[in-house]
Structure formats: C-alpha cells, structure tokens
Design a protein around this motif. Structure first.
Motif, PDB file in Angstrom:
ATOM      1  N   SER A 183      40.821  41.168  30.881  1.00  0.00           N
ATOM      2  CA  SER A 183      39.645  40.940  31.721  1.00  0.00           C
ATOM      3  C   SER A 183      38.410  41.428  30.986  1.00  0.00           C
ATOM      4  O   SER A 183      38.467  42.396  30.224  1.00  0.00           O
ATOM      5  CB  SER A 183      39.779  41.679  33.057  1.00  0.00           C
ATOM      6  N   SER A 184      37.290  40.772  31.244  1.00  0.00           N
ATOM      7  CA  SER A 184      36.043  41.201  30.621  1.00  0.00           C
ATOM      8  C   SER A 184      35.507  42.465  31.269  1.00  0.00           C
ATOM      9  O   SER A 184      34.794  43.245  30.624  1.00  0.00           O
ATOM     10  CB  SER A 184      34.998  40.088  30.696  1.00  0.00           C
ATOM     11  N   THR A 185      35.840  42.689  32.551  1.00  0.00           N
ATOM     12  CA  THR A 185      35.420  43.888  33.272  1.00  0.00           C
ATOM     13  C   THR A 185      36.525  44.272  34.267  1.00  0.00           C
ATOM     14  O   THR A 185      37.355  43.431  34.635  1.00  0.00           O
ATOM     15  CB  THR A 185      34.124  43.648  34.071  1.00  0.00           C
ATOM     16  N   PRO A 186      36.543  45.504  34.736  1.00  0.00           N
ATOM     17  CA  PRO A 186      37.516  45.888  35.765  1.00  0.00           C
ATOM     18  C   PRO A 186      37.386  45.033  37.026  1.00  0.00           C
ATOM     19  O   PRO A 186      38.388  44.733  37.677  1.00  0.00           O
ATOM     20  CB  PRO A 186      37.167  47.357  36.040  1.00  0.00           C
ATOM     21  N   ARG A 187      36.169  44.645  37.371  1.00  0.00           N
ATOM     22  CA  ARG A 187      35.976  43.796  38.551  1.00  0.00           C
ATOM     23  C   ARG A 187      36.638  42.439  38.371  1.00  0.00           C
ATOM     24  O   ARG A 187      37.212  41.883  39.313  1.00  0.00           O
ATOM     25  CB  ARG A 187      34.480  43.627  38.805  1.00  0.00           C
ATOM     26  N   ALA A 188      36.575  41.889  37.161  1.00  0.00           N
ATOM     27  CA  ALA A 188      37.221  40.608  36.898  1.00  0.00           C
ATOM     28  C   ALA A 188      38.724  40.712  37.101  1.00  0.00           C
ATOM     29  O   ALA A 188      39.357  39.826  37.680  1.00  0.00           O
ATOM     30  CB  ALA A 188      36.912  40.139  35.472  1.00  0.00           C
ATOM     31  N   ARG A 189      39.327  41.792  36.640  1.00  0.00           N
ATOM     32  CA  ARG A 189      40.767  41.994  36.841  1.00  0.00           C
ATOM     33  C   ARG A 189      41.096  42.082  38.331  1.00  0.00           C
ATOM     34  O   ARG A 189      42.077  41.517  38.792  1.00  0.00           O
ATOM     35  CB  ARG A 189      41.231  43.259  36.121  1.00  0.00           C
ATOM     36  N   GLU A 190      40.249  42.774  39.074  1.00  0.00           N
ATOM     37  CA  GLU A 190      40.474  42.910  40.511  1.00  0.00           C
ATOM     38  C   GLU A 190      40.446  41.549  41.196  1.00  0.00           C
ATOM     39  O   GLU A 190      41.268  41.261  42.072  1.00  0.00           O
ATOM     40  CB  GLU A 190      39.413  43.831  41.115  1.00  0.00           C
ATOM     41  N   MET A 191      39.499  40.689  40.797  1.00  0.00           N
ATOM     42  CA  MET A 191      39.405  39.353  41.389  1.00  0.00           C
ATOM     43  C   MET A 191      40.644  38.521  41.079  1.00  0.00           C
ATOM     44  O   MET A 191      41.120  37.759  41.925  1.00  0.00           O
ATOM     45  CB  MET A 191      38.166  38.624  40.857  1.00  0.00           C
ATOM     46  N   ASP A 192      41.153  38.672  39.874  1.00  0.00           N
ATOM     47  CA  ASP A 192      42.321  37.884  39.487  1.00  0.00           C
ATOM     48  C   ASP A 192      43.580  38.369  40.207  1.00  0.00           C
ATOM     49  O   ASP A 192      44.362  37.567  40.718  1.00  0.00           O
ATOM     50  CB  ASP A 192      42.521  37.952  37.975  1.00  0.00           C
ATOM     51  N   GLU A 193      43.770  39.669  40.230  1.00  0.00           N
ATOM     52  CA  GLU A 193      44.976  40.208  40.849  1.00  0.00           C
ATOM     53  C   GLU A 193      44.971  40.019  42.364  1.00  0.00           C
ATOM     54  O   GLU A 193      46.026  40.020  43.001  1.00  0.00           O
ATOM     55  CB  GLU A 193      45.122  41.685  40.484  1.00  0.00           C
ATOM     56  N   LEU A 194      43.773  39.825  42.929  1.00  0.00           N
ATOM     57  CA  LEU A 194      43.663  39.598  44.366  1.00  0.00           C
ATOM     58  C   LEU A 194      44.417  38.341  44.786  1.00  0.00           C
ATOM     59  O   LEU A 194      45.004  38.279  45.866  1.00  0.00           O
ATOM     60  CB  LEU A 194      42.181  39.485  44.748  1.00  0.00           C
ATOM     61  N   GLN A 195      44.427  37.336  43.900  1.00  0.00           N
ATOM     62  CA  GLN A 195      45.049  36.063  44.266  1.00  0.00           C
ATOM     63  C   GLN A 195      46.574  36.171  44.397  1.00  0.00           C
ATOM     64  O   GLN A 195      47.190  35.362  45.090  1.00  0.00           O
ATOM     65  CB  GLN A 195      44.715  35.010  43.216  1.00  0.00           C
TER      66      GLN A 195
END
Length: 270
Positions: free
Chosen positions: A88-100
């Motif tokens: 992920s480019s940022t921790p927030r990006a990882r959070e958005m992806d793992e949310l799915q």
C-alpha cells in the motif's frame, strides 16, 4: 489505441486533427516507455519482493494522481481465490483494501475475478456494492478505480486507486491507469518469478547445509565406532527417531560434542 479520425463525408478529419491524434499516440508511447524504464529500475534497485511491492504502490500513487489531485493506492494478489493486500502507498490505503474482505464482493474482488477494470465514480450513488461503498465513504473515499493485473496460473491481482473527490478519474486517467496496469503486470510477474527463484535458492542452501552437518556427523560416528558409513547413518537415524528430533539437529549435537565451533555444522560456500 484510439482510431484515427474519420475523414469521410466531410467529418472533422483535417490535418490539424490528424496531427493532434498523432501527438496523443506519441504521448502514450512516451508514457509507456517511461513506465517500463521506471519499473525495471524498481526490480533492480529493491532488495526483495516486499520492498518492490511497497515501492510499486507508492510509485503508482504518484504517477496516477490526476493533475492537482491526490490518490492512494494498493496492490492486491489472490492465490487460490484468497485475496491478500501485499503493498500500500499509505496505511489508509491498506485499510481501504482490507475493508473489502469483510464483504462478499467488492470492486477490487470483481476486477480480479472478471479481468475487467471497475470504476466507481461516486460511492454515494453506487448500487453494485452499496454496503462496501458506504463503508469506504466513512473513511473519506468518494471514488475509486480498480485495474486488474494479469498474472499466471491460478493467481490474480489488481491495482486499487482511491480518491477523495467525486468523479475523481477522467477517461484519460482511466486509460493511463490501464496502460500502467498492463506494464506493471509484466513486471509483477517477473518479480514473482524472481521471488520463487530466491526462495528455491534459499531452500537448496538450507538443504545442503543440513546435508553437510549430517555427513560430518556420520564421519564422527564412523571414527568413534569404527564402523562403515551405512552403519553410522543407521545409528544417527535411530537416535533421531528415538528422541523425536530432526536428523540435522541430532547431527549438530554429535558435532558439538567434539567441537563447539558452529561453522562445522553450517559451513557452505556458494
């Protein structure tokens, strides 16, 4: 690739129009060449797969952001139909992806399953994945783009790009992302192959180190018991079975009983 303008029946097809199309095509070629060069550098300059995937996500976010805008990116890989966020480019990006992963389906999962790009222009009006759309909206995501990355075998992947703007991606942005996805998929396949080769090399080295320790231990047993190689190996295996200890660990113990030098049981030259 866009078709050249039609010059028949008086439709706009002047020299200026043709020149503009040629410039656009030339720009796409330059963009593609720049991607290829940058991705090659990533493979050569990163120490391992983890570093490569991280740099790929960061590079994607910087390259694919619309003019004056900002996006976050991640890369998802699915093996045996099990998706995993690998960078992920940022921790927030990882959070958005793992949310799915908590939903039965989502844009990224659909892109990997169908091999088709998925664009959600406004999560507030999204009807295909309403629950997921509401979940990412809470985190400030207003639009998103998921581009499939073609891998090999039963593996699939996708590049996921999130924007805080409604209609955050134009037609040109999507075309650039798809072109980038096409080129980065090739590099991703190369990196995965290199990772497999590195893993195989490490496994081979570990096996040869174990073999070295076992061979030395057999030699020690032969000398101590004045027996042949086969008999010494049998003694070593019996000790391993009776103690429920791996053969290489028993061998290491035999070596340590005559020399505390650890190099004797791990010596290996590449």
């Amino acid at each position: 690739m866009d078709a050249l303008p039609n010059t028949a029946d008086g439709l706009p097809g002047t020299a200026d129009a043709l020149s503009g199309t040629a410039d656009a095509l030339s720009g796409s070629a330059a963009f593609r060449d720049g991607i290829v060069s940058s991705l090659q550098d990533l493979v050569l300059q990163t120490a391992d797969a983890e570093d490569f995937f991280k740099e790929l996500a960061v590079f994607s976010a910087s390259l694919l952001a619309p003019p004056g805008g900002e996006v976050i990116c991640n890369v998802t890989v699915a093996r045996r139909k099990r998706p995993l966020t690998i960078a992920s480019s940022t921790p927030r990006a990882r959070e958005m992806d793992e949310l799915q992963y908590s939903f039965r389906d989502a844009p990224c999962l659909s892109a990997m399953r169908t091999g088709e790009t998925v664009y959600v222009g406004d999560v507030a009006s999204e009807r295909r994945w309403p629950e997921y759309a509401r979940a990412v909206a809470v985190h400030g995501v207003r639009s998103l783009l998921c581009v499939p990355l073609e891998l090999e075998g039963d593996s699939s992947a996708a590049l996921n790009i999130y924007s805080s703007a409604v209609l955050g991606f134009s037609v040109e942005d999507i075309a650039r992302a798809e072109l980038f996805g096409e080129q980065s998929a090739k590099t991703l396949r190369l990196e995965l192959r290199l990772t497999q080769l590195r893993d195989a090399k490490e496994d081979l080295e570990a096996a040869m180190k174990s073999r070295t320790a076992i061979d030395i231990a057999v030699g020690v047993i032969m000398a101590q018991n004045r027996c042949g190689q086969a008999t010494a190996m049998t003694i070593l295996r019996k000790a391993s079975n009776s103690r429920n200890i791996k053969l290489r660990d028993v061998a290491a113990g035999v070596i340590q009983s005559i020399s505390p030098d650890p190099e004797l049981r791990t010596h290996f030259d590449e």
